[in-house]
Design an enzyme around this catalytic site. Structure first.
Site, short mmCIF file in Angstrom:
data_model
loop_
_atom_site.label_atom_id
_atom_site.label_comp_id
_atom_site.label_asym_id
_atom_site.label_seq_id
_atom_site.Cartn_x
_atom_site.Cartn_y
_atom_site.Cartn_z
N CYS A 389 0.84 -1.20 0.00
CA CYS A 389 0.00 0.00 0.00
C CYS A 389 0.88 1.25 0.00
O CYS A 389 1.44 1.59 -1.03
CB CYS A 389 -0.99 -0.05 1.15
SG CYS A 389 -2.47 0.90 0.81
N HIS A 515 -3.57 -5.15 0.38
CA HIS A 515 -3.00 -5.66 1.65
C HIS A 515 -3.01 -7.18 1.69
O HIS A 515 -3.92 -7.79 2.27
CB HIS A 515 -3.79 -5.11 2.83
CG HIS A 515 -3.56 -3.66 3.08
ND1 HIS A 515 -2.51 -3.20 3.84
CD2 HIS A 515 -4.21 -2.56 2.62
CE1 HIS A 515 -2.53 -1.88 3.87
NE2 HIS A 515 -3.55 -1.47 3.13
N GLU A 517 -1.29 -9.09 3.48
CA GLU A 517 -1.02 -9.66 4.81
C GLU A 517 -2.27 -10.19 5.49
O GLU A 517 -2.19 -11.07 6.34
CB GLU A 517 -0.33 -8.61 5.71
CG GLU A 517 -1.19 -7.42 6.15
CD GLU A 517 -1.16 -6.25 5.17
OE1 GLU A 517 -0.93 -6.48 3.96
OE2 GLU A 517 -1.40 -5.10 5.62
N1 GLN Z 1 -1.92 6.69 2.96
C1 GLN Z 1 -2.02 5.96 1.76
C2 GLN Z 1 -3.37 6.11 1.09
O1 GLN Z 1 -4.32 6.49 1.73
C3 GLN Z 1 -1.69 4.50 1.96
C4 GLN Z 1 -2.70 3.76 2.76
C5 GLN Z 1 -2.20 2.48 3.32
O2 GLN Z 1 -1.00 2.23 3.31
N2 GLN Z 1 -3.10 1.65 3.84
O3 GLN Z 1 -3.52 5.85 -0.08
#
Ligand code: GLN
Length: 544
Positions: A389, A515, A517
């Site tokens: 992310c 994600h 994970e």
């Molecule tokens: N802050 C970033 C976004 O909102 C990444 C979000 C995250 O890593 N879950 O896109």
């Protein structure tokens, strides 16, 4: 008709109630039952999405996009049952629903009260989980907090009513307590007796006690606890300290016959236990050879729970790859400031640096340049890199700054005025004003490009992962990025959003906008984590 098991905790928090409940779930699944897990959280936040990771650890995201308590991550790692929005019940949701019904006039003029209206709402939400899947045999309901807390009273009262209404063989209470050791090595049962008294005052007689203790309780202590806590002699179990892994706990309980006693109390005929996957997972654990050092570069490093699923997924991958994974936690803020200790943790001396770098998800500007520094180091030194992310967005920013030479390249999350907003707000996010539950959330499909590392890891083109973000790779710069060699390796099926990027001429570097994970299990490591650790292992092997 399905059965209910209510898991509560006493004496103090952090006894491992979530792991105990999940381990029981794993054992019952091993006996062929269809198990669903539910967490009741006494906080007033509607969901965990708006809570700081420092306060509450990571936010676990379900397929249907609920931002939930991290205990749901434990459930997902230990059990197979589907987890959705319905499996996480908070005081905030319950009050929100009751107040909305009251405003709609649905209580027909009655005075709306904690009992019965709040407790009824809790009961109907728990029952709804069972109803979602008609094949559900058992719903395990973990009640957050410690008995005696004001906040958890409505949940315990709902549990009491459900036990009363279902009949004792259809709903049971499992209570987790602490057996402390005092000077001289003596184990003390008194706090457990008090905790059970507190349960009895709530009208619940625990059927089974799971005692957290430094060592296995002996027969005389178990009998004493049984006698004074009014449970049967065979119903006192020990969750003793283990120095292996939490994933051995299902087997620790199995050896003490926890599942057999639970089945007997619920009047379920005992079936053959199939725990093969757990035994072979432990075999892998015991035969791991050597280790790899993985640097996690993030900003919530002091609190292990903040990146819980990431750490667990790395551990699972280590099992799969036959190596132990040593976590080197590197705070990106001091790294950004050039702090010697942080730089040294990352680079080490030539042979003590990390074998792989992972930049996990995150929000806000602090520490971003430290992450960019780590990514740059990984790219130029050909150290395996995994970006999740935010970690993918960092790869893109680093590429723009150091390969394209756009020094001010940034995400508009961190710099609104940059001339090169290579990561920017998704269109759908532009008019969002409320912060709760408004990100791009939950499961969606991505299409992996043939020949990419992502496609190789999954062994398949269609991938389904969960999202939680507001910003994305900015398509304005797609051409320049591609021309300079950055590989865009997965897209939304319509080809519009970039879902993963890879560095060329590098042993293994993948950044994903989703994600992974959340879907890794001890018995089945996630393919991207597996490939990342395999690359770190190979790099280390090549150096030796
Ligand atoms: N802050 C970033 C976004 O909102 C990444 C979000 C995250 O890593 N879950 O896109």
């Amino acid at each position: 008709m399905n059965k209910y098991i209510f898991v509560s905790g006493g004496v103090c928090s952090s006894l491992g109630k979530g792991v105990a409940a999940s381990s029981l779930g794993a054992l019952l699944e091993g006996r062929g039952l269809n198990v669903r897990m539910v967490k009741c959280d006494p906080y007033i936040n509607v969901d965990a999405g708006t809570m700081s990771p420092y306060q509450h650890g990571e936010v676990y995201v379900t397929d249907d996009g609920a931002e939930t308590d991290l205990d749901l991550g434990n459930y997902a790692r230990f059990t197979r049952g589907v987890l959705s929005r319905a499996n996480s019940i908070t005081t905030g949701q319950v009050y929100d629903a009751v107040i909305r019904k009251e405003r709609e006039g649905r209580y027909l003029g009655r005075t709306v009260q904690v009992i019965p209206h709040i407790t009824d709402e809790i009961k109907s939400r728990i029952a709804a989980v069972a109803k979602e899947d008609p094949d559900t045999d058992v719903v395990i309901v973990e009640i957050g907090g410690t008995v005696g807390d004001i906040e958890s009273i409505p949940f315990l009262e709902a549990a009491r009513q459900m036990i009363h209404e279902s009949g004792r063989s259809n709903a049971i209470s499992v209570h987790l307590t602490l057996i402390p050791e005092v000077a001289g090595g003596e184990l003390k049962t008194k706090p457990t007796q008090h905790s059970v008294k507190a349960m009895q005052e709530m009208g619940i007689q625990p059927d089974i006690l799971v005692c957290r203790a430094p060592t296995m309780l002996d027969e005389s202590n178990r009998r004493k606890i049984a006698l004074f806590c009014n449970v049967e002699n065979d119903a006192v179990f020990t969750s003793y300290n283990i120095d292996t892994t939490i994933y051995e706990i299902p087997l620790v309980f199995f050896k003490q016959k926890l599942d057999q006693v639970v089945l007997k109390k619920m009047g379920v005929e005992s079936r053959h236990a199939n725990l093969g996957a757990w035994y072979s997972m432990m075999d892998k654990f015991k035969t791991q050879k050597g280790s790899v050092r993985i640097g996690i570069v993030g900003k919530y490093m002091e609190l292990h729970d903040a990146y819980k699923s990431v750490y667990e997924a790395l551990f699972h991958a280590g099992l799969e790859c036959g190596v132990k994974v040593e976590l080197v936690k590197i705070d990106s803020t001091p790294l950004e400031e050039g702090d010697a200790a942080a730089v040294n943790a990352l680079l080490g001396s030539p042979d003590s640096g990390v074998d792989g770098i992972l930049v996990p998800g995150g929000f806000g500007q602090r520490g971003i340049n430290g992450m960019v520094k780590a990514a740059s180091w990984a790219r130029t030194n050909k150290v395996p890199y995994f970006g999740i992310c935010l970690g993918m967005q960092i790869m893109v920013i680093e590429w723009a700054r150091n390969v394209l030479g756009w020094e001010d390249a940034d995400s508009t999350e961190f710099n609104q005025d940059t001339r090169h907003p290579v990561v920017s707000l998704m269109e759908e996010q532009e008019n969002v004003v409320n912060y709760g539950a408004t990100m791009r959330l939950g499961r969606s499909e991505s299409a992996a490009e043939e020949g990419s590392l992502v496609a190789a890891a999954y062994g398949e083109k269609h991938i389904f992962e969960r999202h939680r973000h507001r910003y994305e790779f900015s398509n304005v710069y797609r051409k320049e990025m591609l021309e300079t060699g950055l590989r865009l390796s997965a897209f939304t099926p319509d080809g519009v959003l970039v879902e993963s990027v890879e560095w060329p001429d590098h042993p293994w570097a993948v950044g994903v906008q989703f994600h992974p994970e959340f879907k890794s299990k001890p018995t089945l490591a996630h393919p991207l984590f597996r490939e990342f650790i395999a690359a770190a292992r190979d790099k280390k092997g090549a150096q030796m």
